[in-house]
Design an enzyme around this catalytic site. Sequence first.
Site, PDB file in Angstrom:
ATOM      1  N   LEU A 121       0.818  -1.219   0.000  1.00 37.25           N
ATOM      2  CA  LEU A 121       0.000   0.000   0.000  1.00 37.25           C
ATOM      3  C   LEU A 121       0.848   1.264   0.000  1.00 37.25           C
ATOM      4  O   LEU A 121       0.388   2.325  -0.393  1.00 37.25           O
ATOM      5  CB  LEU A 121      -0.922   0.017   1.225  1.00 37.25           C
ATOM      6  CG  LEU A 121      -1.948  -1.120   1.344  1.00 37.25           C
ATOM      7  CD1 LEU A 121      -2.685  -1.021   2.673  1.00 37.25           C
ATOM      8  CD2 LEU A 121      -2.944  -1.070   0.188  1.00 37.25           C
ATOM      9  N   GLY A 129       9.821   2.676   6.141  1.00 39.16           N
ATOM     10  CA  GLY A 129       8.985   1.497   6.307  1.00 39.16           C
ATOM     11  C   GLY A 129       8.187   1.151   5.068  1.00 39.16           C
ATOM     12  O   GLY A 129       8.087   1.942   4.129  1.00 39.16           O
ATOM     13  N   ASP A 132       2.399  15.557  10.233  1.00 33.48           N
ATOM     14  CA  ASP A 132       2.423  15.150   8.827  1.00 33.48           C
ATOM     15  C   ASP A 132       0.989  15.045   8.302  1.00 33.48           C
ATOM     16  O   ASP A 132       0.644  14.099   7.599  1.00 33.48           O
ATOM     17  CB  ASP A 132       3.176  13.819   8.691  1.00 33.48           C
ATOM     18  CG  ASP A 132       3.650  13.537   7.263  1.00 33.48           C
ATOM     19  OD1 ASP A 132       3.629  14.478   6.441  1.00 33.48           O
ATOM     20  OD2 ASP A 132       4.036  12.391   6.986  1.00 33.48           O
TER      21      ASP A 132
HETATM   22  P1  ADP Z   1       3.912   5.733   4.916  1.00 34.71           P
HETATM   23  O1  ADP Z   1       3.325   7.035   4.472  1.00 34.71           O
HETATM   24  O2  ADP Z   1       4.975   5.887   5.928  1.00 34.71           O
HETATM   25  O3  ADP Z   1       4.282   4.852   3.772  1.00 34.71           O
HETATM   26  P2  ADP Z   1       1.246   5.173   5.991  1.00 34.71           P
HETATM   27  O4  ADP Z   1       1.016   4.771   7.413  1.00 34.71           O
HETATM   28  O5  ADP Z   1       0.829   6.544   5.603  1.00 34.71           O
HETATM   29  O6  ADP Z   1       2.785   4.904   5.680  1.00 34.71           O
HETATM   30  O7  ADP Z   1       0.512   4.125   5.068  1.00 34.71           O
HETATM   31  C1  ADP Z   1       0.728   4.082   3.662  1.00 34.71           C
HETATM   32  C2  ADP Z   1      -0.586   3.883   2.931  1.00 34.71           C
HETATM   33  O8  ADP Z   1      -1.191   2.663   3.345  1.00 34.71           O
HETATM   34  C3  ADP Z   1      -1.618   4.953   3.217  1.00 34.71           C
HETATM   35  O9  ADP Z   1      -1.494   6.052   2.372  1.00 34.71           O
HETATM   36  C4  ADP Z   1      -2.923   4.208   2.984  1.00 34.71           C
HETATM   37  O10 ADP Z   1      -3.234   4.189   1.603  1.00 34.71           O
HETATM   38  C5  ADP Z   1      -2.589   2.796   3.417  1.00 34.71           C
HETATM   39  N1  ADP Z   1      -3.022   2.527   4.809  1.00 34.71           N
HETATM   40  C6  ADP Z   1      -2.321   2.757   5.955  1.00 34.71           C
HETATM   41  N2  ADP Z   1      -3.026   2.392   7.046  1.00 34.71           N
HETATM   42  C7  ADP Z   1      -4.207   1.910   6.605  1.00 34.71           C
HETATM   43  C8  ADP Z   1      -5.387   1.356   7.240  1.00 34.71           C
HETATM   44  N3  ADP Z   1      -5.481   1.219   8.581  1.00 34.71           N
HETATM   45  N4  ADP Z   1      -6.407   0.957   6.447  1.00 34.71           N
HETATM   46  C9  ADP Z   1      -6.326   1.072   5.101  1.00 34.71           C
HETATM   47  N5  ADP Z   1      -5.267   1.571   4.443  1.00 34.71           N
HETATM   48  C10 ADP Z   1      -4.203   1.994   5.175  1.00 34.71           C
END
Ligand code: ADP
Length: 352
Positions: free
Chosen positions: A28, A34, A167
């Site tokens: 995702l 990470g 953020d």
């Molecule tokens: P990073 O930005 O550090 O890669 P995020 O925590 O923002 O990590 O998560 C990346 C992506 O994963 C988000 O933009 C979203 O699309 C998806 N995502 C994260 N957490 C969830 C969740 N609980 N349910 C559904 N999608 C999620």
Amino acid sequence: FDMFILAFVERLFRPTYRKDDFVLGKKLGEGAFGVVYRVSLAKKPSSKEGDLVLKKATEYGAVEIWMNERVRRACANSCADFLYGFLETSPKKGAEYWLLWRFEGEVTLSDLMLSKEFPYNVETMITGKVQDSPKGLERENRIIQTIMRQLLFALDGLHSTGIVHRDIKPQNIIFSEGSRTFKIIDLGAAADLRVGINYIPKEFLLDPRYAAPEQYIMSTQTPSAPSAPVATALSPVLWQMNLPDRFDIYSAGLIFLQMAFPALRTDSGLIQFNRQLKRCDYDLDAWRKSVEPRAGLELRRGFELLDLDGGIGWELLTSMVRYKARQRTSAKAALAHPYFDREGLLVLSFMQ
Ligand code: ADP
Ligand code: MG
């Protein structure tokens, strides 16, 4: 002290997991610190496919677990439903932190905003059906107002808990299909000032597109907070002095602006706006004066939307996007702003 016992007992009875328990699905997201996957449980074929989200984080994952545990106990509705966090060390990969959430839904506010259907696509998701009333400014304003209310509600929860997110951006706001509301995700850059956890590694860059001009939430005179939970007695004072929560308010104001002006929804549009605003010394009224005379139809339409009901939308926006943090409104005060007096969308869920 009771809080510690409660937290301990709660933690004791919650299911625990290790990395072999998961089958990785679609990736995702992937940042410098990470990787995020949609996952399902290996030993529970009954569980819905990919109904969980797993983040595999580097050493900074420790702070993210801390923040999620705190949110879980203090303001659970503000953020995605956190289930579990754990550390795995191996000789090959070293320390890896794993974080597990419930899968909240397919789309973020960013996905929704980049669609031609915005904001009507959000209206459909919140109300659960396609509305057939005539399209127009009033209706769009009502949808945007509902999104802003949900975002400020979630932010107020975090800020009242003593957490600054740092953020806030559409990519970190997920639409929860279960509650039909927007929730905040990604506490990787968050600070918990009440217990002195305010750790941002040097290489961590705040997103310049949404960052308030002060960049760093504490003034440079503030000694850097230790990474262990101490300094509890001092922190509320620092909070009052520096109003670090107003950093998130600025970012939320920019999202409000992007919702009103389609041209600002793209990266290049937002970057160009930021440059213009800086040239106006971060004075939104001055920015308006500089662009409105030669504005095209679309830009004028954005001003028209914010000018509805005697300009209360514009008034709220300008109280969020200000150069000086202490002149910005708080999430709680913003929720009491007359912009929200008018009825929003009806959320057909048990929560709101
Ligand atoms: P990073 O930005 O550090 O890669 P995020 O925590 O923002 O990590 O998560 C990346 C992506 O994963 C988000 O933009 C979203 O699309 C998806 N995502 C994260 N957490 C969830 C969740 N609980 N349910 C559904 N999608 C999620
Ligand atoms: Mg993110």
